[in-house]
Every structure is written in C-alpha cells, then in structure tokens.
Design a protein around this motif. Structure first.
Motif, PDB file in Angstrom:
ATOM      1  N   LEU A 122       4.531  -3.539  -3.482  1.00 62.18           N
ATOM      2  CA  LEU A 122       4.360  -2.477  -4.472  1.00 62.18           C
ATOM      3  C   LEU A 122       4.805  -2.947  -5.857  1.00 62.18           C
ATOM      4  O   LEU A 122       4.147  -2.659  -6.867  1.00 62.18           O
ATOM      5  CB  LEU A 122       5.162  -1.246  -4.055  1.00 62.18           C
ATOM      6  CG  LEU A 122       4.662  -0.489  -2.822  1.00 62.18           C
ATOM      7  CD1 LEU A 122       5.605   0.659  -2.489  1.00 62.18           C
ATOM      8  CD2 LEU A 122       3.248   0.023  -3.026  1.00 62.18           C
ATOM      9  N   LEU A 123       5.907  -3.684  -5.921  1.00 56.93           N
ATOM     10  CA  LEU A 123       6.385  -4.203  -7.196  1.00 56.93           C
ATOM     11  C   LEU A 123       5.409  -5.200  -7.784  1.00 56.93           C
ATOM     12  O   LEU A 123       5.070  -5.139  -8.984  1.00 56.93           O
ATOM     13  CB  LEU A 123       7.760  -4.846  -7.011  1.00 56.93           C
ATOM     14  CG  LEU A 123       8.369  -5.520  -8.242  1.00 56.93           C
ATOM     15  CD1 LEU A 123       8.549  -4.520  -9.369  1.00 56.93           C
ATOM     16  CD2 LEU A 123       9.694  -6.187  -7.891  1.00 56.93           C
ATOM     17  N   VAL A 124       4.906  -6.117  -6.963  1.00 62.72           N
ATOM     18  CA  VAL A 124       3.959  -7.132  -7.443  1.00 62.72           C
ATOM     19  C   VAL A 124       2.674  -6.473  -7.934  1.00 62.72           C
ATOM     20  O   VAL A 124       2.143  -6.823  -9.006  1.00 62.72           O
ATOM     21  CB  VAL A 124       3.663  -8.152  -6.328  1.00 62.72           C
ATOM     22  CG1 VAL A 124       2.515  -9.079  -6.733  1.00 62.72           C
ATOM     23  CG2 VAL A 124       4.904  -8.969  -6.007  1.00 62.72           C
ATOM     24  N   CYS A 125       2.154  -5.514  -7.180  1.00 65.94           N
ATOM     25  CA  CYS A 125       0.924  -4.829  -7.580  1.00 65.94           C
ATOM     26  C   CYS A 125       1.101  -4.099  -8.903  1.00 65.94           C
ATOM     27  O   CYS A 125       0.211  -4.134  -9.768  1.00 65.94           O
ATOM     28  CB  CYS A 125       0.492  -3.847  -6.496  1.00 65.94           C
ATOM     29  SG  CYS A 125      -0.249  -4.601  -5.055  1.00 65.94           S
ATOM     30  N   THR A 126       2.240  -3.441  -9.070  1.00 66.47           N
ATOM     31  CA  THR A 126       2.496  -2.713 -10.311  1.00 66.47           C
ATOM     32  C   THR A 126       2.525  -3.650 -11.506  1.00 66.47           C
ATOM     33  O   THR A 126       1.923  -3.371 -12.557  1.00 66.47           O
ATOM     34  CB  THR A 126       3.824  -1.947 -10.207  1.00 66.47           C
ATOM     35  OG1 THR A 126       3.776  -1.061  -9.091  1.00 66.47           O
ATOM     36  CG2 THR A 126       4.088  -1.158 -11.470  1.00 66.47           C
ATOM     37  N   VAL A 127       3.207  -4.778 -11.372  1.00 62.42           N
ATOM     38  CA  VAL A 127       3.271  -5.755 -12.467  1.00 62.42           C
ATOM     39  C   VAL A 127       1.889  -6.304 -12.783  1.00 62.42           C
ATOM     40  O   VAL A 127       1.499  -6.440 -13.956  1.00 62.42           O
ATOM     41  CB  VAL A 127       4.246  -6.895 -12.102  1.00 62.42           C
ATOM     42  CG1 VAL A 127       4.192  -8.001 -13.154  1.00 62.42           C
ATOM     43  CG2 VAL A 127       5.670  -6.366 -11.976  1.00 62.42           C
ATOM     44  N   ILE A 128       1.105  -6.611 -11.748  1.00 60.11           N
ATOM     45  CA  ILE A 128      -0.239  -7.154 -11.960  1.00 60.11           C
ATOM     46  C   ILE A 128      -1.114  -6.166 -12.720  1.00 60.11           C
ATOM     47  O   ILE A 128      -1.777  -6.520 -13.707  1.00 60.11           O
ATOM     48  CB  ILE A 128      -0.883  -7.525 -10.612  1.00 60.11           C
ATOM     49  CG1 ILE A 128      -0.202  -8.745 -10.016  1.00 60.11           C
ATOM     50  CG2 ILE A 128      -2.385  -7.796 -10.784  1.00 60.11           C
ATOM     51  CD1 ILE A 128      -0.696  -9.112  -8.628  1.00 60.11           C
TER      52      ILE A 128
END
Length: 232
Positions: free
Chosen positions: A72-78
């Motif tokens: 979820l964190l990686v997707c949000t940053v992307i």
C-alpha cells in the motif's frame, strides 16, 4: 497590490504607471509544497489502510500484514509521483493500470482462490451473525495457504483502489470520490458486523481531512484564474 502613479493627470488611455510591470504566477514555496505532499500521502494511506483493514477485520480474512502494508505504501508513492508529472501521466497511467493484467494471468490460480477464500470468510461471518446457512465454495489450496492466496487477491484489488484514492486526493481533492470508493468495503455493517475501531477511525480521518480540504480546493481554483501583477 500597489501601483505608483505619475503626477500627471489620467489620460483617456487609463492609468499611467511610473514603472514597467510584468505578469507572474504565484507558486508555493518549498516548505508549503513539502507539507502538502506529506499531507496527501498521509490522507491516502489513512483511506487505504482504514478501508482495507475495516473490511479484513470485519470478516477476519487471513492475510500477510507486512506484505500488504508495504504494498500500500509503495503504490501510494508511485501514484503520487505519476500524478506529479503532468505531461508524462498521460502515458504512464494507462501503462500502469494495464500492468497487473498479465500478472493476473500469471498468478491466476492464486488470484482465483484468494477471491474464493475471501468470499468464504464473508459467508462464514454472515452465517454466524445472521443464523443463515449460505453455502461456501471449494478452495483448491490447503488452509495453511489461505493467507498467501488471500494476500495475492488483496494486492491486486489494492493496486486499483490506491489509484482511485490517489486520484481523488491529489488531483480532485474530492471528498465524494474518496467516500464512494471506500464506503463499499463497509458493507458488512448491513449485517451488524463491526470492524476494529482503529482502521475505522483512520478511514473517518481520511474522509474528514478531504472534507476540510474542500475550501482549499475552491480557493486554489480562484487563484489559478487570477494573476498577480508585480513591478519588474
């Protein structure tokens, strides 16, 4: 905004300025821009984690917590990086949205059984709560693999949910879009199934933050329509 006038009376042409002037756009300084990015990141994560874990705790679906939270964190940053590139996002968004499709075919068995496991836990919870006898579905994996296949299914769904929520927060500042995209995950409330309080509070915090941002959205639109005149 102050204009310095000549001592000569006004002519028929209008105001005579003693200095040249130029039109310039107002841009936020570094601190305010950084604060805005961090605020948007926090709001998106509150919505994703709050909605996701409200659903998961409502039906007690097994999953891998570290994998899901990291994803979820990686997707949000992307998605925040994509939306910050106005020209490139026209090409990046369709490519990224299509990327999980071939991966879905590659992990089709895990994805299918993860959906079935999730559906079964929903059925279990509703049967227990409402005294019903709804039949469940056959899973091709042993119970020890339920967290794995359910996590694969959650990752697939979370990727698209993170896109919608990031678009609602970063681009639209829309309380309505964020609410409509996360509210369906609380459908267990219809059957009086109560999620954990912490994720529910996180989701409400996301909604209220976006609701509070609405005046800022209106103010920004007004600023974009006006131009600041500064003396050169």
């Amino acid at each position: 905004m102050i204009f310095s006038l000549n001592s000569t009376p006004l002519s028929s042409k209008g105001i005579v300025l003693s200095q040249d002037f130029q039109v310039s756009d107002r841009h936020p300084n570094g601190k305010s821009a950084f604060f805005m990015v961090v605020s948007q990141l926090v709001i998106i994560l509150l919505g994703l984690i709050g909605a996701g874990y409200s659903f998961i705790t409502m039906f007690s679906v097994p999953h891998s917590i570290p994998v899901l939270l990291t994803f979820l964190l990686v997707c949000t940053v992307i998605w925040m990086l994509v939306f910050s590139r106005k020209k490139a996002q026209v090409f990046l968004i369709p490519i990224l949205l299509a990327l999980p499709i071939p991966l879905g075919f590659l992990f089709w068995q895990e994805l299918k059984n993860g959906f079935i496991v999730t559906a079964n836990y929903i059925v279990y919870a509703i049967n227990r709560q409402m005294n019903l006898q709804i039949l469940d579905y056959i899973v091709e994996y042993p119970p020890t693999e339920y967290p794995y296949v359910a996590t694969v299914f959650f990752l697939f769904v979370s990727f698209y949910l993170s896109f919608v929520l990031s678009w609602a927060v970063v681009k639209r500042h829309s309380f309505l879009i964020a609410t409509l995209s996360t509210l369906p995950l609380l459908f267990g409330l219809i059957f009086t199934l109560i999620p954990s309080y912490l994720p529910m509070l996180m989701l409400i915090a996301c909604w209220m933050s976006l609701f509070a941002m609405y005046p800022l959205k209106v103010r920004r639109k007004k600023q974009e329509k006006t131009q600041a005149f500064t003396s050169s």
